[in-house]
Motif scaffolding. Structure first.
Motif, short mmCIF file in Angstrom:
data_model
loop_
_atom_site.label_atom_id
_atom_site.label_comp_id
_atom_site.label_asym_id
_atom_site.label_seq_id
_atom_site.Cartn_x
_atom_site.Cartn_y
_atom_site.Cartn_z
N ASP A 126 0.85 -1.18 0.00
CA ASP A 126 0.00 0.00 0.00
C ASP A 126 0.89 1.24 0.00
OD1 ASP A 126 -2.29 1.46 -0.06
OD2 ASP A 126 -2.87 1.12 2.04
N ALA A 127 0.35 2.31 -0.55
CA ALA A 127 1.08 3.58 -0.57
C ALA A 127 0.08 4.70 -0.40
CB ALA A 127 1.85 3.75 -1.87
N LYS A 128 0.46 5.67 0.40
CA LYS A 128 -0.43 6.83 0.65
C LYS A 128 0.39 8.11 0.55
CE LYS A 128 -4.37 4.90 2.45
NZ LYS A 128 -5.01 4.39 1.23
N PHE A 129 -0.32 9.19 0.23
CA PHE A 129 0.39 10.47 0.20
C PHE A 129 -0.53 11.58 0.67
CE2 PHE A 129 -1.10 13.45 -3.04
CZ PHE A 129 -2.05 12.68 -3.71
N LEU A 188 0.50 9.97 -8.64
CA LEU A 188 0.99 8.98 -9.60
C LEU A 188 2.05 8.10 -8.95
CD1 LEU A 188 1.18 7.83 -12.50
CD2 LEU A 188 2.89 9.59 -12.98
N ALA A 189 2.93 8.72 -8.16
CA ALA A 189 4.01 7.96 -7.51
C ALA A 189 3.43 6.83 -6.65
CB ALA A 189 4.87 8.88 -6.66
N THR A 190 2.35 7.11 -5.90
CA THR A 190 1.77 6.05 -5.05
C THR A 190 1.23 4.92 -5.92
OG1 THR A 190 -0.33 7.27 -4.95
CG2 THR A 190 1.18 7.54 -3.10
N GLU A 191 0.67 5.26 -7.09
CA GLU A 191 0.15 4.21 -7.98
C GLU A 191 1.29 3.34 -8.50
OE1 GLU A 191 -2.28 5.93 -11.10
OE2 GLU A 191 -4.00 5.06 -10.03
N MET A 192 2.40 4.01 -8.85
CA MET A 192 3.53 3.26 -9.40
C MET A 192 4.14 2.34 -8.35
SD MET A 192 5.28 6.47 -11.37
CE MET A 192 6.48 5.72 -12.43
N ILE A 194 7.64 10.03 -14.34
CA ILE A 194 6.50 10.85 -13.91
C ILE A 194 6.30 12.00 -14.89
CG2 ILE A 194 5.67 12.37 -12.05
CD1 ILE A 194 7.28 10.54 -10.09
N VAL A 195 7.41 12.61 -15.31
CA VAL A 195 7.32 13.71 -16.27
C VAL A 195 6.61 13.25 -17.54
CG1 VAL A 195 8.66 15.26 -17.77
CG2 VAL A 195 9.40 14.87 -15.41
N ASN A 196 7.04 12.08 -18.04
CA ASN A 196 6.45 11.58 -19.29
C ASN A 196 4.98 11.23 -19.12
OD1 ASN A 196 8.89 11.91 -20.53
ND2 ASN A 196 9.54 9.79 -20.19
N GLU A 197 4.70 10.51 -18.04
CA GLU A 197 3.33 10.05 -17.83
C GLU A 197 2.36 11.23 -17.69
OE1 GLU A 197 2.08 7.05 -17.94
OE2 GLU A 197 0.08 7.52 -17.14
N LEU A 198 2.81 12.27 -17.00
CA LEU A 198 1.91 13.40 -16.74
C LEU A 198 2.08 14.53 -17.77
CD1 LEU A 198 2.25 13.75 -12.85
CD2 LEU A 198 0.36 12.72 -14.11
N ALA A 199 3.04 14.36 -18.68
CA ALA A 199 3.34 15.41 -19.66
C ALA A 199 3.60 16.75 -18.96
CB ALA A 199 2.22 15.54 -20.69
N LEU A 200 4.48 16.70 -17.96
CA LEU A 200 4.78 17.92 -17.21
C LEU A 200 5.64 18.87 -18.05
CD1 LEU A 200 5.75 16.60 -13.63
CD2 LEU A 200 3.58 17.62 -14.35
N PRO A 201 5.30 20.16 -18.03
CA PRO A 201 6.14 21.14 -18.73
C PRO A 201 7.43 21.40 -17.96
CG PRO A 201 4.38 22.25 -17.55
CD PRO A 201 4.16 20.77 -17.36
N PRO A 202 8.45 21.91 -18.64
CA PRO A 202 9.75 22.12 -17.98
C PRO A 202 9.67 22.84 -16.63
CG PRO A 202 9.94 22.59 -20.31
CD PRO A 202 8.48 22.30 -20.05
N VAL A 203 8.81 23.85 -16.50
CA VAL A 203 8.77 24.58 -15.22
C VAL A 203 8.23 23.75 -14.07
CG1 VAL A 203 8.61 26.90 -16.20
CG2 VAL A 203 6.51 25.63 -15.71
N LYS A 204 7.64 22.59 -14.40
CA LYS A 204 7.06 21.76 -13.33
C LYS A 204 7.85 20.47 -13.11
CE LYS A 204 3.70 24.36 -12.03
NZ LYS A 204 3.69 24.90 -10.66
N ILE A 205 8.97 20.35 -13.76
CA ILE A 205 9.76 19.12 -13.60
C ILE A 205 10.21 18.94 -12.16
CG2 ILE A 205 12.00 18.06 -14.22
CD1 ILE A 205 11.40 18.88 -17.10
N ALA A 238 10.71 11.88 -2.49
CA ALA A 238 9.80 11.38 -1.46
C ALA A 238 9.80 9.85 -1.46
CB ALA A 238 8.38 11.91 -1.70
N ILE A 239 9.80 9.25 -2.65
CA ILE A 239 9.86 7.78 -2.75
C ILE A 239 11.13 7.28 -2.06
CG2 ILE A 239 10.17 5.82 -4.32
CD1 ILE A 239 8.47 7.36 -6.39
#
Lengths: 137, 182
Positions: A56-59, A73-77, A94-105, A114-115
């Protein structure tokens, strides 16, 4: 800034929000933060001590949408992985899965931190519990 | 054309040693004096190189004033010059007690948020508490400024960086609670 649909999905329906008992020897807790954005992220894993599998994982994250989505997403992974597999998770996934823009990397980096912090905490506890058990024998 | 060298730091440009406890009135006085000195109008009939110098100086002057008059920006400026990572977006070096504290404060704030109108009083209490915390931090910062100026050293700067990190978190909490009350 526009969030991707996946970020919005995790933000609006975050998975695995909650906390577990920090004192439980099978629970590893990672608390990380980024003062610049005011983010704090707490991520916990519950490990089966015989199999080493994360059951189990919680956040709980206070921060921007991307930080919440990244930790969600990290808890799911994490679920179903062994602790050693968990340590190989990279923020780029995580970046790829969520399509995070550079400013949110940096949000994904925080989730990776955290993991690692949660797994390290679990491993330390595991070693200590074993040491204590041996002393008792 | 003589004037301060345009490279170097903002402190030198304003004629200060590098010290953190600055008197805002004195800083303002120097800003006005230098602004007059470099005012582009006074260079209108000078050679192009001098006109350019005046423009560059005015731009540095304005940037420098913006940084130096704000104690937090001023401290961050010195930390950056000393090679400290400032404004980094990771948890490296953030003490766990601070993260715990901020986490708990956020939890408490979240509980109040969901509430009805009766939570307003508690939110106002929280606002007062956060502002008092921020003021206390500003007091700590002022004391560290004096300590730094008396004996500059990395150890003081390290502590200053920690105080600034904590201040950012508290500042965000103040902003959050005020957004809620607005």
């Amino acid at each position: 800034m526009a969030y991707s649909n996946k970020v919005l999905d995790h933000y609006n329906n975050p998975r695995n929000v909650g906390t577990m008992d920090k004192a439980d020897p099978n629970v590893g807790t990672g608390m990380v933060g980024a003062p610049e954005c005011g983010d704090v992220m707490k991520l916990q894993v519950k490990v089966n001590p015989t199999t080493g599998i994360i059951e189990d994982a919680k956040f709980k994250t206070f921060g921007c949408g991307s930080a919440i989505a990244s930790s969600s997403l990290a808890t799911e992974m994490l679920k179903g992985k062994t602790v050693d597999e968990a340590l190989t998770i990279k923020n780029t996934e995580i970046v790829n899965e969520l399509a995070l823009p550079p400013v949110k990397i940096h949000c994904s980096v925080l989730a990776e931190d955290a993991i690692k912090a949660a797994i390290t905490d679990y491993k330390n506890k595991f070693v200590n519990t074993k040491a204590a058990a041996e002393v008792a024998h | 054309m003589t004037g301060p060298k345009l490279e170097g730091d903002y402190f030198r440009f304003f004629g200060y040693d590098r010290r953190l406890a600055l008197d805002p009135d004195d800083l303002q006085k120097r800003f006005y004096e230098l602004s007059r000195k470099f005012h582009p109008d006074r260079f209108a009939r000078m050679p192009p190189a001098d006109q350019q110098y005046a423009l560059d100086a005015t731009s540095i002057l304005n940037d420098g004033y913006r940084i130096l008059r704000d104690p937090v920006a001023r401290a961050e400026y010195v930390l950056k010059q000393e090679g400290f990572d400032v404004g980094e977006q990771r948890s490296k070096d953030v003490p766990p007690e601070l993260l715990e504290e901020v986490f708990e404060l956020n939890m408490a704030l979240e509980e109040l948020r969901g509430g009805d109108a009766s939570a307003r009083g508690a939110l106002e209490e929280a606002e007062k508490k956060f502002i008092a915390m921020r003021d206390r931090i500003d007091g700590e910062l002022a004391a560290l400024f004096l300590e730094h100026d008396a004996a500059p050293g990395r150890e003081t700067l390290q502590r200053m960086r920690g105080v600034l990190n904590r201040r950012r978190y508290i500042r965000n909490l103040v902003a959050e609670v005020q957004k809620e009350l607005a």
